[in-house]
Design a protein around this motif. Structure first.
Motif, PDB file in Angstrom:
ATOM      1  N   THR B 197       0.775  -1.169   0.003  1.00 38.51           N
ATOM      2  CA  THR B 197      -0.152   0.043   0.024  1.00 38.51           C
ATOM      3  C   THR B 197       1.025   1.396  -0.212  1.00 38.51           C
ATOM      4  OG1 THR B 197      -0.028  -0.079   2.372  1.00 38.51           O
ATOM      5  CG2 THR B 197      -2.024  -0.978   1.289  1.00 38.51           C
ATOM      6  N   LYS B 198       2.091   1.233   0.502  1.00 35.80           N
ATOM      7  CA  LYS B 198       2.868   2.225   0.481  1.00 35.80           C
ATOM      8  C   LYS B 198       4.236   2.072  -0.095  1.00 35.80           C
ATOM      9  CE  LYS B 198       2.520   6.517   2.878  1.00 35.80           C
ATOM     10  NZ  LYS B 198       3.725   6.998   3.323  1.00 35.80           N
ATOM     11  N   PRO B 199       4.517   2.173  -1.291  1.00 38.04           N
ATOM     12  CA  PRO B 199       5.826   1.764  -1.900  1.00 38.04           C
ATOM     13  C   PRO B 199       6.825   2.566  -1.638  1.00 38.04           C
ATOM     14  CG  PRO B 199       4.409   2.689  -3.486  1.00 38.04           C
ATOM     15  CD  PRO B 199       3.470   2.972  -2.291  1.00 38.04           C
ATOM     16  N   ILE B 200       6.985   3.094  -0.343  1.00 35.74           N
ATOM     17  CA  ILE B 200       8.240   4.268   0.054  1.00 35.74           C
ATOM     18  C   ILE B 200       9.197   3.526   0.569  1.00 35.74           C
ATOM     19  CG2 ILE B 200       8.908   6.414   1.126  1.00 35.74           C
ATOM     20  CD1 ILE B 200       6.164   7.455   0.690  1.00 35.74           C
ATOM     21  N   ASP B 201      10.600   3.591   0.153  1.00 34.01           N
ATOM     22  CA  ASP B 201      11.482   2.717   1.150  1.00 34.01           C
ATOM     23  C   ASP B 201      11.751   3.614   2.237  1.00 34.01           C
ATOM     24  OD1 ASP B 201      14.565   1.521   0.191  1.00 34.01           O
ATOM     25  OD2 ASP B 201      13.112   0.680   1.544  1.00 34.01           O
ATOM     26  N   LYS B 202      11.443   2.634   3.453  1.00 32.03           N
ATOM     27  CA  LYS B 202      11.658   3.333   4.821  1.00 32.03           C
ATOM     28  C   LYS B 202      12.389   2.416   5.596  1.00 32.03           C
ATOM     29  CE  LYS B 202       7.610   6.112   4.765  1.00 32.03           C
ATOM     30  NZ  LYS B 202       6.230   6.492   5.643  1.00 32.03           N
ATOM     31  N   PRO B 203      13.835   2.273   5.222  1.00 36.88           N
ATOM     32  CA  PRO B 203      14.341   1.058   5.751  1.00 36.88           C
ATOM     33  C   PRO B 203      14.747   1.245   7.473  1.00 36.88           C
ATOM     34  CG  PRO B 203      15.973   2.337   4.405  1.00 36.88           C
ATOM     35  CD  PRO B 203      14.606   2.649   4.227  1.00 36.88           C
ATOM     36  N   TYR B 204      14.818   0.225   8.204  1.00 36.98           N
ATOM     37  CA  TYR B 204      14.866   0.473   9.602  1.00 36.98           C
ATOM     38  C   TYR B 204      16.304   0.006   9.809  1.00 36.98           C
ATOM     39  CZ  TYR B 204       9.844   0.218  10.406  1.00 36.98           C
ATOM     40  OH  TYR B 204       8.430   0.942  10.320  1.00 36.98           O
ATOM     41  N   GLN B 205      16.917   0.733  10.869  1.00 36.80           N
ATOM     42  CA  GLN B 205      18.068   0.305  11.513  1.00 36.80           C
ATOM     43  C   GLN B 205      17.916  -0.579  12.630  1.00 36.80           C
ATOM     44  OE1 GLN B 205      20.794   1.220   9.702  1.00 36.80           O
ATOM     45  NE2 GLN B 205      19.512   2.122   8.304  1.00 36.80           N
ATOM     46  N   PRO B 206      18.976  -0.994  13.323  1.00 39.62           N
ATOM     47  CA  PRO B 206      18.887  -2.135  14.623  1.00 39.62           C
ATOM     48  C   PRO B 206      18.392  -0.973  15.770  1.00 39.62           C
ATOM     49  CG  PRO B 206      20.758  -2.442  13.392  1.00 39.62           C
ATOM     50  CD  PRO B 206      20.129  -1.384  12.692  1.00 39.62           C
ATOM     51  N   ASP B 207      18.573   0.471  15.527  1.00 41.81           N
ATOM     52  CA  ASP B 207      18.271   1.080  16.607  1.00 41.81           C
ATOM     53  C   ASP B 207      16.865   2.064  16.304  1.00 41.81           C
ATOM     54  OD1 ASP B 207      19.432   2.627  14.845  1.00 41.81           O
ATOM     55  OD2 ASP B 207      20.681   3.755  16.551  1.00 41.81           O
ATOM     56  N   SER B 208      16.233   1.840  15.256  1.00 42.93           N
ATOM     57  CA  SER B 208      15.100   2.669  14.684  1.00 42.93           C
ATOM     58  C   SER B 208      13.899   2.277  15.874  1.00 42.93           C
ATOM     59  CB  SER B 208      14.621   2.008  13.471  1.00 42.93           C
ATOM     60  OG  SER B 208      15.338   2.441  12.296  1.00 42.93           O
ATOM     61  N   GLU B 209      13.113   3.328  15.840  1.00 40.47           N
ATOM     62  CA  GLU B 209      11.975   3.349  16.508  1.00 40.47           C
ATOM     63  C   GLU B 209      10.706   2.631  15.755  1.00 40.47           C
ATOM     64  OE1 GLU B 209      10.589   6.878  18.346  1.00 40.47           O
ATOM     65  OE2 GLU B 209      11.298   6.480  20.065  1.00 40.47           O
ATOM     66  N   ILE B 210       9.831   1.973  16.409  1.00 41.20           N
ATOM     67  CA  ILE B 210       8.613   1.807  15.510  1.00 41.20           C
ATOM     68  C   ILE B 210       7.550   1.545  16.690  1.00 41.20           C
ATOM     69  CG2 ILE B 210       9.186  -0.962  16.471  1.00 41.20           C
ATOM     70  CD1 ILE B 210       8.366  -1.755  13.706  1.00 41.20           C
ATOM     71  N   GLY B 211       6.369   1.698  16.071  1.00 37.54           N
ATOM     72  CA  GLY B 211       5.086   1.569  16.581  1.00 37.54           C
ATOM     73  C   GLY B 211       5.013   0.348  17.161  1.00 37.54           C
ATOM     74  N   LYS B 212       4.683   0.233  18.491  1.00 40.07           N
ATOM     75  CA  LYS B 212       4.663  -1.084  19.412  1.00 40.07           C
ATOM     76  C   LYS B 212       3.041  -1.604  19.420  1.00 40.07           C
ATOM     77  CE  LYS B 212       8.835  -2.001  20.231  1.00 40.07           C
ATOM     78  NZ  LYS B 212       9.519  -3.403  19.819  1.00 40.07           N
ATOM     79  N   THR B 213       2.220  -0.564  19.901  1.00 43.78           N
ATOM     80  CA  THR B 213       0.653  -0.587  20.264  1.00 43.78           C
ATOM     81  C   THR B 213      -0.191   0.349  19.506  1.00 43.78           C
ATOM     82  OG1 THR B 213       0.821   0.632  22.158  1.00 43.78           O
ATOM     83  CG2 THR B 213       1.161  -1.866  22.393  1.00 43.78           C
ATOM     84  N   GLY B 214      -1.339   0.090  19.550  1.00 42.58           N
ATOM     85  CA  GLY B 214      -2.337   1.208  19.236  1.00 42.58           C
ATOM     86  C   GLY B 214      -2.148   1.451  17.773  1.00 42.58           C
ATOM     87  N   VAL B 215      -2.387   2.891  17.286  1.00 42.25           N
ATOM     88  CA  VAL B 215      -2.291   3.585  16.120  1.00 42.25           C
ATOM     89  C   VAL B 215      -0.924   3.635  15.581  1.00 42.25           C
ATOM     90  CG1 VAL B 215      -2.529   5.817  14.876  1.00 42.25           C
ATOM     91  CG2 VAL B 215      -4.539   4.867  16.184  1.00 42.25           C
ATOM     92  N   GLU B 216      -0.019   3.756  16.556  1.00 40.24           N
ATOM     93  CA  GLU B 216       1.257   3.666  16.525  1.00 40.24           C
ATOM     94  C   GLU B 216       1.813   2.579  15.631  1.00 40.24           C
ATOM     95  OE1 GLU B 216       3.416   6.439  16.783  1.00 40.24           O
ATOM     96  OE2 GLU B 216       3.109   7.346  18.788  1.00 40.24           O
ATOM     97  N   ARG B 217       1.311   1.504  16.028  1.00 40.83           N
ATOM     98  CA  ARG B 217       1.770   0.288  15.365  1.00 40.83           C
ATOM     99  C   ARG B 217       0.885  -0.026  14.221  1.00 40.83           C
ATOM    100  NH1 ARG B 217       2.374  -5.835  17.814  1.00 40.83           N
ATOM    101  NH2 ARG B 217       2.005  -6.900  15.898  1.00 40.83           N
ATOM    102  N   ALA B 218      -0.416   0.195  14.282  1.00 41.18           N
ATOM    103  CA  ALA B 218      -1.419   0.014  13.131  1.00 41.18           C
ATOM    104  C   ALA B 218      -0.910   0.657  11.930  1.00 41.18           C
ATOM    105  CB  ALA B 218      -2.890   0.060  13.482  1.00 41.18           C
ATOM    106  N   TYR B 219      -0.648   1.963  12.224  1.00 42.56           N
ATOM    107  CA  TYR B 219      -0.502   3.064  11.045  1.00 42.56           C
ATOM    108  C   TYR B 219       0.996   3.404  10.901  1.00 42.56           C
ATOM    109  CZ  TYR B 219      -5.371   3.194  10.555  1.00 42.56           C
ATOM    110  OH  TYR B 219      -6.558   2.841  10.059  1.00 42.56           O
ATOM    111  N   GLU B 220       1.788   2.356  11.275  1.00 41.48           N
ATOM    112  CA  GLU B 220       3.306   2.688  11.381  1.00 41.48           C
ATOM    113  C   GLU B 220       3.762   2.864   9.899  1.00 41.48           C
ATOM    114  OE1 GLU B 220       5.585   2.200  13.435  1.00 41.48           O
ATOM    115  OE2 GLU B 220       7.382   2.088  12.111  1.00 41.48           O
ATOM    116  N   THR B 221       3.238   2.276   8.667  1.00 41.62           N
ATOM    117  CA  THR B 221       3.949   2.660   7.500  1.00 41.62           C
ATOM    118  C   THR B 221       3.772   4.104   7.175  1.00 41.62           C
ATOM    119  OG1 THR B 221       1.746   1.740   6.538  1.00 41.62           O
ATOM    120  CG2 THR B 221       3.688   0.227   6.383  1.00 41.62           C
ATOM    121  N   TYR B 222       2.734   4.614   7.656  1.00 39.77           N
ATOM    122  CA  TYR B 222       2.377   5.999   7.372  1.00 39.77           C
ATOM    123  C   TYR B 222       3.296   6.908   8.219  1.00 39.77           C
ATOM    124  CZ  TYR B 222      -1.355   4.623   4.289  1.00 39.77           C
ATOM    125  OH  TYR B 222      -2.238   3.854   3.375  1.00 39.77           O
ATOM    126  N   LEU B 223       2.979   6.645   9.603  1.00 39.80           N
ATOM    127  CA  LEU B 223       3.809   7.320  10.584  1.00 39.80           C
ATOM    128  C   LEU B 223       5.127   7.459  10.525  1.00 39.80           C
ATOM    129  CD1 LEU B 223       1.607   6.367  13.496  1.00 39.80           C
ATOM    130  CD2 LEU B 223       1.561   8.679  12.643  1.00 39.80           C
TER     131      LEU B 223
END
Lengths: 381, 670
Positions: B197-223
């Motif tokens: 749905t979102k073909p933008i390359d947003k590579p993660y590093q080992p110390d990247s932040e990521i949404g764990k719960t709620g909207v932060e997690r469900a809409y991670e690809t946008y946020l």
């Protein structure tokens, strides 16, 4: 006699005296020497100013001071007839050997694993630099007096004269300077008329000696590594091999025209060690490129040519020998110091004449030129 | 020796010297002209480093564009464990001592023991830099940056971290969720970061932040922002000197929620106040009301949008900024489910619905022609299962929980007064007349209203609830005979099911959504928390800045013609309007003429504990815009505990004067 007459004739007459020694100086040698020195001054500044503004200027001012002292020493050296030195050579030689002995004793100071200098009022004095000049004068006095008539006993005596300072310097240990002594001795023996046979035997003994040194424990492992690293292109990326690799990369980075004065990324970011002293050619190669490097080497070729020419023009064997001694000293230092930065010579700390930062070596180099000018000036009388 | 010899030897010397200079010229030519390119690449490679720079995450806004989650800049001191462990013990101690000194001097009192503890915290995998002090002053940043070689392995990094500008910071915490450092498993799963749905390359590093719960997690690809790539030149000691090229990090998209912060706050406040008021009290039978937890949900029945969703106890997502300590995380999560504030009870809590389930039973009976709106039944206050021999097992006489008798009543009144006897009778008939009305009539209708299955709200961890039938009861027993010793299905089972007891579990969201389906005359929507996604910091109302808009998504339909809708609607309105209605007292003083409400109370018995209190309502009648429900654990009657919480939210939604939240004075079990 001639000298004393002209001294008595007073300044007015001397100005009109077309045969006065100062009228027979070698302006080409003088100009080239000063040109290299100025280039050296700029490169020392470039190598020490630091990557950011305001630039560090303390090295620049000190090297300028060393140059001034060197020029004065050159003029003084040139103005006393070189044949006079022969009369004073014994006390000079003995005093120099005493200094060299003192520096390896408790009085000397240690830097980077070698005990090679005295600390005198904020300056470091390296007796080994001036002892090169003393060795040239001592060997020239001996070989010049013998006029090619050298038997084994005289050869042994000459070897002893050359060997004593060499051993004292090996005790520091300063292998690079010891190698300069060998070069001076070999070339002066060749021109001084030592028979081919003897030279061949000496070469053989020297080769065995070097092998012995490298396989025994006279040298620390780090010194052996430095000496042999240029033979092994696959050496790992740290230590001496790393330095040589970075140095070559920096020089190559300069390309034909260089990255611009004060602009060399490799040297400015200090990827190359000791770039104001032993690795100064690297800074020049990167910043001024092939144009700058070839110009410097060209100036050196002219200097060496003028020294060689003076050796040929000298009115006596003593003058010839003094010149070839100075020539051997310069050529070996240039070839080693420049060759090391380009990976074709082993890594040993030898200053590049008139370029490297350092008082003792700058003054000794100017004194060497002073001797050659001296011989040139007195080639007629 | 003849006189020519020195001349000959001088010539030999000249040749040797010229060859030596020739070699130098040749080598110089070789390096600077012939192979220069190759060396230049090597030289560039060793002084240039590429650094990924995390981009700020998108913001989270409420339905009116007010910022719920923002970003701020934070300076964090880190120690790289790999470099640190390469030091000898004495150097490590010396380093930590000096670091602790500097931190203490800068206003972060630090001890070496504390640093050691952080470095050995099992939360970190030994590869990522470990944060040892957060939010340090700018002066410390400069201090360490200038002394990189004196402080090996120590770095100060500028991070964009989450900030929660609302007061209290826990507002809407369960909806927005929290962020944390990416785990090894997540890193593997998200490698590349490209989604269909979102073909933008947003590579993660080992110390990247990521949404764990709620909207932060469900809409991670946008946020998640697109990391910047910075190429920097470093000196021989690895210290950055200048930036060679820079692809600036791009902020993530802003996510606008369907949540209205005013309603959300109102729900959270009412819930917390009511639970606090109930604690230490007792319900009528003397059981203490511990009131430890609860939740409130408000939905828009016309599209399934969540207007408010509160869960108690709650937590402060700011605690997770720059990493939460293992101790604190254990403290939050290891107190048992009942006290775990990270659980979103609105979608994860499962409760017997009690009398609120009568919507399902009544609809099932009406749809199948078992009764009409006018079918009367005499509620004598007690009910005995058809054909039961008194005294036989499972045949005990059931009564209305208040013991009252409601007389001869039809469906609307049965709903208004919440007559259990009327619904026992319906449940019993579904058992005995299964040939005519189907053995799973009630269950089928429950499922049509969305019970017993995920609602599909795009938040992680939703519970499915439970709608038990004969088949499922047997399977449950066969799978686990110890926990479920009786796998049979009896008339009593149906009777209990009819009043939402024992055979059915719902989440507060499912319950709300079932009433939303009724309120909109039959469309079951997938609940949504996100209204749209807009470009970073753009005006949400500018159509050009909209990245994605959530459409109302119908996932089911319940046939509710007027002969079914009207009598039930009348019953629900009566529960509030009619003086006999179960929730009448809870809404005394609420202006229903201006804003007509309809609702249903529920009181579900829980073995050995106080009752679960439920209330669900919709309004304004005619064309309902909101459905609001509250579920309070161990709190007693629905009318007394849950209804006042719901009323408070209605006051906010209908712009009426707010009254203090307190347990209602009267109200029956219904």
């Amino acid at each position: 006699m001639a000298l004393s007459t002209s001294a008595r004739s007073g300044p007015d007459r001397s100005r009109r005296d077309l045969s006065a020694p100062w009228r027979h100086t070698d302006p080409v040698l003088l100009v080239c020497t000063l040109a290299v020195s100025l280039l050296g001054l700029i490169m020392v500044f470039s190598a020490t100013r630091g990557p950011t503004d305001p630039p560090v200027t303390s090295f620049l001012f000190k090297q300028g001071l060393f140059m001034l002292v060197g020029v004065v020493a050159m003029v003084v050296t040139a103005s006393i007839d070189y044949r006079k030195y022969r009369d004073w050579i014994v006390p000079i030689y003995v005093a120099t050997m005493l200094f060299l002995a003192l520096v390896v004793s408790a009085l000397g100071s240690t830097s980077k694993g070698a005990q090679s200098w005295f600390a005198v009022g904020g300056f470091q004095i390296q007796p080994s630099e001036m002892s090169k000049i003393v060795l040239i004068l001592a060997l020239a006095s001996l070989l010049g007096a013998w006029k090619g008539d050298i038997d084994l006993r005289r050869l042994g005596m000459a070897l002893a004269i050359a060997g004593i300072p060499m051993i004292l310097i090996m005790l520091q240990p300063d292998l690079g300077t010891a190698l300069v002594f060998i070069a001076i001795t070999v070339v002066m023996f060749l021109i001084g008329g030592v028979r081919g046979r003897y030279l061949a035997v000496l070469a053989l003994v020297g080769l065995m000696g070097i092998t012995g040194i490298l396989t025994s424990n006279v040298l620390g492992q780090y010194q052996k590594d430095r000496l042999t690293v240029f033979l092994d292109s696959s050496a790992k990326l740290e230590g001496p091999a790393y330095n040589v690799k970075q140095s070559q990369a920096a020089i190559a980075n300069g390309g034909v025209t260089g990255s611009g004065l004060f602009q060399g990324p490799q040297t400015r970011l200090r990827y190359v060690p000791e770039q104001q002293t032993d690795f100064i050619f690297t800074a020049l190669g990167e910043q001024l490129g092939f144009v700058g490097g070839a110009t410097l080497l060209g100036l050196f070729v002219v200097i060496v040519w003028r020294i060689w020419r003076t050796a040929k023009l000298a009115r006596d064997l003593l003058g010839t020998l003094v010149c070839v001694g100075v020539l051997a000293m310069f050529v070996f230092q240039i070839f080693e110091s420049v060759g090391m930065t380009m990976g074709i010579m082993p890594v040993t700390g030898i200053p590049l004449p008139f370029m490297s930062y350092g008082g003792s070596s700058t003054v000794a180099s100017f004194v060497g030129i002073g001797l050659v000018l001296n011989v040139h000036m007195h080639r007629f009388r | 020796m003849d006189t020519d010899s020195p001349r000959l030897r001088l010539s030999i010397l000249a040749v040797v010297v010229l060859s030596l200079f020739g070699a130098l010229f040749a080598r110089l030519w070789y390096l600077q002209v012939m192979v220069a390119d190759q060396f230049q690449v090597e030289a560039a490679a060793n002084r240039v480093r590429t650094v990924a720079e995390e981009a700020p995450r998108g913001r989270i806004l409420d339905v009116k564009g007010r910022v719920i989650v923002d970003n701020r800049s934070s300076l964090v001191v880190t120690i790289n464990p790999k470099d640190f462990n390469a030091l000898v013990m004495a150097d490590q101690d010396n380093l930590l001592l000096r670091v602790a000194e500097q931190l203490t001097r800068s206003g972060n009192p630090t001890k070496v023991v504390g640093l050691r503890a952080k470095l050995s915290d099992p939360q970190y995998n030994g590869l990522q830099p470990i944060p040892i002090a957060i939010d340090v002053p700018e002066t410390l940043f400069q201090y360490f940056a200038e002394r990189a070689d004196e402080y090996p392995s120590v770095a100060v990094v500028r991070q964009s971290v989450r900030s929660y500008p609302l007061q209290p910071a826990s507002t809407a915490a369960h909806i927005v969720g929290y962020v944390g450092r990416i785990s090894g498993d997540e890193l593997t799963a998200m490698q590349g970061g490209v989604t269909p749905t979102k073909p933008i390359d947003k590579p993660y590093q080992p110390d990247s932040e990521i949404g764990k719960t709620g909207v932060e997690r469900a809409y991670e690809t946008y946020l998640r922002g697109t990391p910047g790539i910075r190429t920097i030149e470093v000196d021989a000691k690895g210290r950055p000197v200048r930036t060679v090229s820079e692809q600036a990090p791009q902020s993530g998209d802003d996510v606008q929620l369907t949540i209205d912060i005013d309603a959300q706050r109102s729900a959270e406040d009412a819930l917390a106040q009511q639970l606090a008021a109930l604690q230490g009290k007792h319900q009528d039978d003397g059981t203490p009301t511990k009131a430890p937890a609860g939740s409130v949900v408000a939905l828009d029945p016309t599209n399934g949008n969540v207007i408010a969703m509160a869960s108690y106890p709650t937590y402060d997502p700011a605690e997770f900024v720059n990493g939460i300590s293992q101790d604190r995380f254990d403290q939050l999560t290891k107190g048992g489910d009942q006290n775990n504030p990270l659980i979103n009870r609105a979608i994860q809590g499962q409760y017997a619905p009690g009398s609120t389930f009568k919507l399902i039973t009544a609809t099932a009976a009406l749809q199948r022609g078992m009764i009409t709106a006018n079918t009367s039944y005499t509620d004598t206050g007690s009910y005995t299962i058809i054909g039961c021999k008194p005294g036989a097992a499972g045949c005990e006489t059931r009564t209305n929980s208040g013991g009252e008798s409601n007389g001869t009543i039809a469906l609307p009144t049965a709903v208004t007064v919440s007559s259990d006897v009327y619904f026992y009778w319906l449940g019993d008939r579904f058992f005995h007349e299964s040939a005519q009305f189907g053995a799973t009539g009630i269950q089928d209708t429950a499922k049509a209203f969305g019970l017993g299955q995920s609602s599909g709200i795009p938040l992680v961890g939703e519970s499915k609830g439970l709608v038990l039938d004969a088949e499922l009861a047997k399977k449950r027993h066969d799978d686990n005979p110890t926990a479920f010793p009786d796998g049979g299905w009896y008339a009593g089972s149906n009777v209990n099911l009819a009043i939402g007891q024992a055979q059915v579990l719902v989440t507060p969201l499912q319950l709300t959504n079932a009433y939303a389906t009724f309120a909109n005359h039959g469309t079951l929507y997938q609940p949504q928390v996100v209204l749209r996604v807009v470009k970073a910091k753009a005006d949400p109302n500018d159509p050009n800045s909209v990245v994605m808009t959530t459409e109302a998504h119908a996932i089911g339909h319940v046939d509710l013609p007027p002969n079914i809708y009207d009598p039930l609607n009348a019953g629900f309105q009566g529960a509030i309007d009619n003086p006999k209605g179960t929730a009448h007292s809870a809404f005394q003083g609420f202006d229903t003429s201006a804003f007509t409400l309809a609702g249903k109370t529920g009181t579900a018995q829980v073995n050995g504990k106080a009752d679960t209190s439920l209330f669900v309502s919709y309004g304004p009648a005619g064309s309902p815009r909101y459905v609001v429900a509250a579920v309070l654990e161990e709190s007693g009657f629905g009318a007394r505990a849950a209804a006042p919480v719901v009323r408070h939210l209605w006051e906010t939604l209908s712009n009426q004067a707010l009254t203090a939240v307190a347990p209602a004075q009267s109200g029956t079990s219904g």
